[in-house]
Scaffold this motif. Structure first.
Motif, PDB file in Angstrom:
ATOM      1  N   VAL A 216       0.844  -1.204   0.000  1.00 21.71           N
ATOM      2  CA  VAL A 216       0.000   0.000   0.000  1.00 21.71           C
ATOM      3  C   VAL A 216       0.874   1.247   0.000  1.00 21.71           C
ATOM      4  O   VAL A 216       0.623   2.201  -0.752  1.00 21.71           O
ATOM      5  CB  VAL A 216      -0.972  -0.008   1.201  1.00 21.71           C
ATOM      6  CG1 VAL A 216      -1.605   1.369   1.389  1.00 21.71           C
ATOM      7  CG2 VAL A 216      -2.055  -1.058   1.008  1.00 21.71           C
ATOM      8  N   LYS A 219       2.095   1.883  -3.210  1.00 24.49           N
ATOM      9  CA  LYS A 219       0.987   2.061  -4.159  1.00 24.49           C
ATOM     10  C   LYS A 219       0.811   0.861  -5.095  1.00 24.49           C
ATOM     11  O   LYS A 219       0.366   0.990  -6.236  1.00 24.49           O
ATOM     12  CB  LYS A 219       1.197   3.347  -4.983  1.00 24.49           C
ATOM     13  CG  LYS A 219       1.225   4.588  -4.107  1.00 24.49           C
ATOM     14  CD  LYS A 219       1.383   5.850  -4.925  1.00 24.49           C
ATOM     15  CE  LYS A 219       1.405   7.067  -3.995  1.00 24.49           C
ATOM     16  NZ  LYS A 219       1.538   8.343  -4.727  1.00 24.49           N
ATOM     17  N   TYR A 221      -1.554  -1.585  -4.989  1.00 23.28           N
ATOM     18  CA  TYR A 221      -2.808  -1.942  -4.303  1.00 23.28           C
ATOM     19  C   TYR A 221      -3.316  -3.326  -4.693  1.00 23.28           C
ATOM     20  O   TYR A 221      -3.883  -4.039  -3.864  1.00 23.28           O
ATOM     21  CB  TYR A 221      -3.869  -0.872  -4.573  1.00 23.28           C
ATOM     22  CG  TYR A 221      -3.421   0.508  -4.140  1.00 23.28           C
ATOM     23  CD1 TYR A 221      -3.206   0.795  -2.801  1.00 23.28           C
ATOM     24  CD2 TYR A 221      -3.187   1.520  -5.072  1.00 23.28           C
ATOM     25  CE1 TYR A 221      -2.767   2.049  -2.385  1.00 23.28           C
ATOM     26  CE2 TYR A 221      -2.749   2.772  -4.680  1.00 23.28           C
ATOM     27  CZ  TYR A 221      -2.535   3.028  -3.343  1.00 23.28           C
ATOM     28  OH  TYR A 221      -2.094   4.266  -2.957  1.00 23.28           O
ATOM     29  N   ARG A 253      -9.187   1.162   2.811  1.00 21.31           N
ATOM     30  CA  ARG A 253      -8.193   2.010   2.148  1.00 21.31           C
ATOM     31  C   ARG A 253      -7.832   1.440   0.776  1.00 21.31           C
ATOM     32  O   ARG A 253      -7.776   2.178  -0.229  1.00 21.31           O
ATOM     33  CB  ARG A 253      -6.935   2.108   3.040  1.00 21.31           C
ATOM     34  CG  ARG A 253      -5.650   2.565   2.343  1.00 21.31           C
ATOM     35  CD  ARG A 253      -5.598   4.058   2.168  1.00 21.31           C
ATOM     36  NE  ARG A 253      -4.454   4.487   1.374  1.00 21.31           N
ATOM     37  CZ  ARG A 253      -3.216   4.668   1.846  1.00 21.31           C
ATOM     38  NH1 ARG A 253      -2.955   4.427   3.114  1.00 21.31           N
ATOM     39  NH2 ARG A 253      -2.272   5.117   1.046  1.00 21.31           N
ATOM     40  N   GLU A 257      -8.522   3.131  -3.000  1.00 20.47           N
ATOM     41  CA  GLU A 257      -7.477   3.391  -3.993  1.00 20.47           C
ATOM     42  C   GLU A 257      -7.777   2.665  -5.311  1.00 20.47           C
ATOM     43  O   GLU A 257      -7.386   3.142  -6.379  1.00 20.47           O
ATOM     44  CB  GLU A 257      -6.108   2.954  -3.442  1.00 20.47           C
ATOM     45  CG  GLU A 257      -5.667   3.679  -2.176  1.00 20.47           C
ATOM     46  CD  GLU A 257      -5.519   5.181  -2.370  1.00 20.47           C
ATOM     47  OE1 GLU A 257      -5.374   5.640  -3.525  1.00 20.47           O
ATOM     48  OE2 GLU A 257      -5.543   5.896  -1.341  1.00 20.47           O
ATOM     49  N   LYS A 259     -10.758   2.318  -6.329  1.00 22.98           N
ATOM     50  CA  LYS A 259     -12.003   2.986  -6.747  1.00 22.98           C
ATOM     51  C   LYS A 259     -13.223   2.061  -6.690  1.00 22.98           C
ATOM     52  O   LYS A 259     -14.189   2.243  -7.419  1.00 22.98           O
ATOM     53  CB  LYS A 259     -11.855   3.584  -8.158  1.00 22.98           C
ATOM     54  CG  LYS A 259     -10.712   4.599  -8.239  1.00 22.98           C
ATOM     55  CD  LYS A 259     -10.715   5.306  -9.556  1.00 22.98           C
ATOM     56  CE  LYS A 259      -9.508   6.244  -9.723  1.00 22.98           C
ATOM     57  NZ  LYS A 259      -9.284   7.171  -8.632  1.00 22.98           N
ATOM     58  N   ARG A 293     -14.270   9.256   2.974  1.00 21.34           N
ATOM     59  CA  ARG A 293     -13.657   9.142   1.653  1.00 21.34           C
ATOM     60  C   ARG A 293     -14.456   8.221   0.736  1.00 21.34           C
ATOM     61  O   ARG A 293     -14.573   8.456  -0.471  1.00 21.34           O
ATOM     62  CB  ARG A 293     -12.216   8.623   1.790  1.00 21.34           C
ATOM     63  CG  ARG A 293     -11.246   9.645   2.338  1.00 21.34           C
ATOM     64  CD  ARG A 293      -9.833   9.124   2.273  1.00 21.34           C
ATOM     65  NE  ARG A 293      -9.422   8.959   0.875  1.00 21.34           N
ATOM     66  CZ  ARG A 293      -8.300   8.326   0.522  1.00 21.34           C
ATOM     67  NH1 ARG A 293      -7.494   7.805   1.454  1.00 21.34           N
ATOM     68  NH2 ARG A 293      -7.974   8.201  -0.751  1.00 21.34           N
TER      69      ARG A 293
END
Length: 554
Positions: A216, A219, A221, A253, A257, A259, A293
């Protein structure tokens, strides 16, 4: 619909948790109450505390205090040092759980020298690991690495795969905190391999979670998602509620990321509900932010704004609380460092004392060695000269012995000569006696005026008789010389004997008969008999005892 399903799932899990009282806890409590002696009771309390650390760490302090009461009791008759170190170390774990890191570190440093004293490798490895785990929070990452590597070294020798997994996992955390990405994944994989070797499932799934967080941060994911799902499945199966809340939070989370906002909302709600139920204040506040979020991604701006307000309000109270804790932690840290500084001064003083003591001992050993060498040298000299002296003494004794043997041989020769002279004198004496008898016959015949007997012949014989008397005197003297030892012993034993008695005894010793003795002494046979009778009385002999045998035995 998904939200209703989630609430049902959480409700069922709460019911299951409430219904069940852990059989292990009951069994451990029973061991404590049934322990046959103090030592086993302390061990039972330690095991119970270790078990409760993962469930209800606030109850652990009461167990440890009970254990300390037993250890510090004056009636104890066993060495409690190692058990005390274990209790102190477990207190450190409790303080760490309470985020009181300074006190936790103090406990670990207090236990460490006790484990070193008892050479308890397992205790030492645990202490180094625990110290490292606290130093992470104090951001002293180099010290963390140093302590954890010490723990790894000990556990590698002991082949404790599970403990090595924990060490490598902690080392990876230190590198992660220090933002050293190159080493993190390497140590996580080392930890995973150790957990697999030890067949430690919980550790393996914890590594999945840690590796997921690593991806994570970088990045990645899609790499992080399957690892975190694996971890969630495990913690649900083993019913670790706090871990379930954290795993849902981490998944929300990842889905944000990626979506996938619906799944993110699902996991944020799950995290929020569990955090509230478990009173996880910080996790509860952050879950509002995470859900905000998710709502924002779904373009539900009203709920997004409401959740952010809830997050701000909750986090503000937590922030203030954390600030208080942080200030308290700084105070405790300062106090701890102050105490450590004082301890270090004391340690330096003690070290100097020990060094001086060691120097004195070394000097003393040198003196002892020098004294030993001198003593050894003196002993060698004494042995050498003593050996020479004793050799001379032996040689002198040999010479003296030779001289004595020579003298003995001379004396033996003299004695032999004396014996021959005595024998000759005895022969002559007997002839002299015979001549006396002949002279008596001649005088008798002369008085009767027999033919062939003249006065001049008788005078000649009398002159010859005087010569024979001289020989008798010489014979007596020689007898005394020959029987010197015998006469000496006789006088020592019987001091009441007269000169005549001793003379008669000497003749008896030579084996002469009564007649021969009377002739030698120029006395009658009756006089000799009387002397012999008197001798037996003086020598305390009975009438039946033989005088001759008694004298010959002396």
């Amino acid at each position: 619909m998904k939200r209703i399903y989630l609430y049902i799932l959480l409700l069922l899990s709460q019911i299951l948790f409430a219904q069940e009282k852990d059989s292990t806890l009951v069994a451990l409590e029973k061991i404590v109450t049934e322990a046959p002696n103090d030592s086993l009771k302390v061990e039972a309390y330690l095991e119970l505390g270790d078990f409760q650390l993962r469930r209800d760490f606030n109850s652990v302090s009461s167990y440890l205090n009970e254990a300390l009461k037993i250890i510090d009791a004056p009636t104890n008759n066993y060495d409690t040092g190692l058990q005390k170190a274990k209790v102190i170390q477990q207190f450190g774990l409790v303080y760490r759980k309470r985020a009181n890191y300074s006190e936790a570190l103090r406990m670990y440093y207090k236990a460490l020298p006790i484990f070193e004293k008892y050479k308890d490798s397992i205790g030492l490895a645990s202490s180094y690991h625990n110290i490292g785990s606290v130093l992470v929070y104090q951001k002293e990452y180099e010290k963390v690495k140093k302590n954890i590597r010490k723990a790894i070294s000990i556990n590698t020798k002991l082949k404790r795969a599970r403990s090595m997994g924990l060490n490598y996992s902690m080392l990876a955390s230190a590198y992660r905190k220090a933002t050293d990405n190159d080493s993190i994944l390497y140590f996580y994989k080392k930890a995973e391999a150790c957990y697999k070797e030890a067949n430690y499932e919980e550790g393996s799934y914890q590594i999945f979670s840690n590796m997921s967080l690593y991806h994570v941060r970088n990045k990645h994911y899609k790499k992080a998602l399957p690892l975190q799902l694996k971890n969630l499945a495990y913690v649900i199966r083993v019913k670790k509620k706090a871990a379930i809340a954290t795993s849902h939070y981490n998944l929300s989370r990842i889905y944000i990321e990626l979506k996938d906002y619906n799944k993110a909302l699902f996991h944020a709600n799950a995290s929020l509900d569990l955090a509230k139920a478990e009173k996880m204040g910080r996790r509860y506040a952050l879950s509002f932010k995470r859900r905000s979020r998710a709502y924002n991604g779904l373009k539900d701006y009203y709920n997004a704004l409401e959740d952010y307000r809830r997050y701000a309000k909750a986090y503000d109270s937590i922030f203030n609380l954390n600030k208080v804790k942080e200030i308290r932690e700084i105070e405790l840290s300062y106090a701890f460092e102050k105490e450590r500084f004082a301890d270090s001064i004391q340690f330096a003083q003690e070290k100097n004392i020990l060094m001086l003591k060691a120097e004195n001992e070394t000097l003393q050993k040198k003196w002892y060695l020098a004294l030993f060498i001198i003593t050894l040298f003196v002993a060698v000299v004494i042995i050498y000269f003593g050996n020479k002296y004793f050799k001379k003494l032996r040689l002198r004794k040999q010479i003296e012995a030779q001289k004595l043997n020579t003298k003995i041989d001379q004396l033996s020769t003299e004695i032999t000569t004396k014996k021959e002279e005595i024998t000759e004198l005895m022969t002559e004496t007997i002839i002299h006696l015979q001549s006396k008898e002949k002279l008596t016959d001649s005088l008798s015949k002369l008085s009767k005026q027999q033919e062939g007997i003249s006065l001049s012949g008788i005078i000649a014989e009398l002159k010859a008789d005087k010569l024979e008397d001289a020989k008798i005197v010489l014979l007596k003297k020689n007898i005394e010389t020959l029987n010197f030892d015998f006469l000496k012993r006789l006088r020592e034993k019987h001091s009441n004997l007269t000169k005549t008695d001793i003379e008669v005894c000497s003749f008896i010793k030579l084996g002469l008969s009564r007649k021969e003795i009377s002739e030698l002494r120029k006395t009658s046979l009756e006089a000799i008999k009387s002397t012999r009778f008197r001798l037996k009385k003086k020598l305390n002999l009975s009438a039946e005892d033989s005088l001759d045998d008694f004298i010959k035995s002396i």
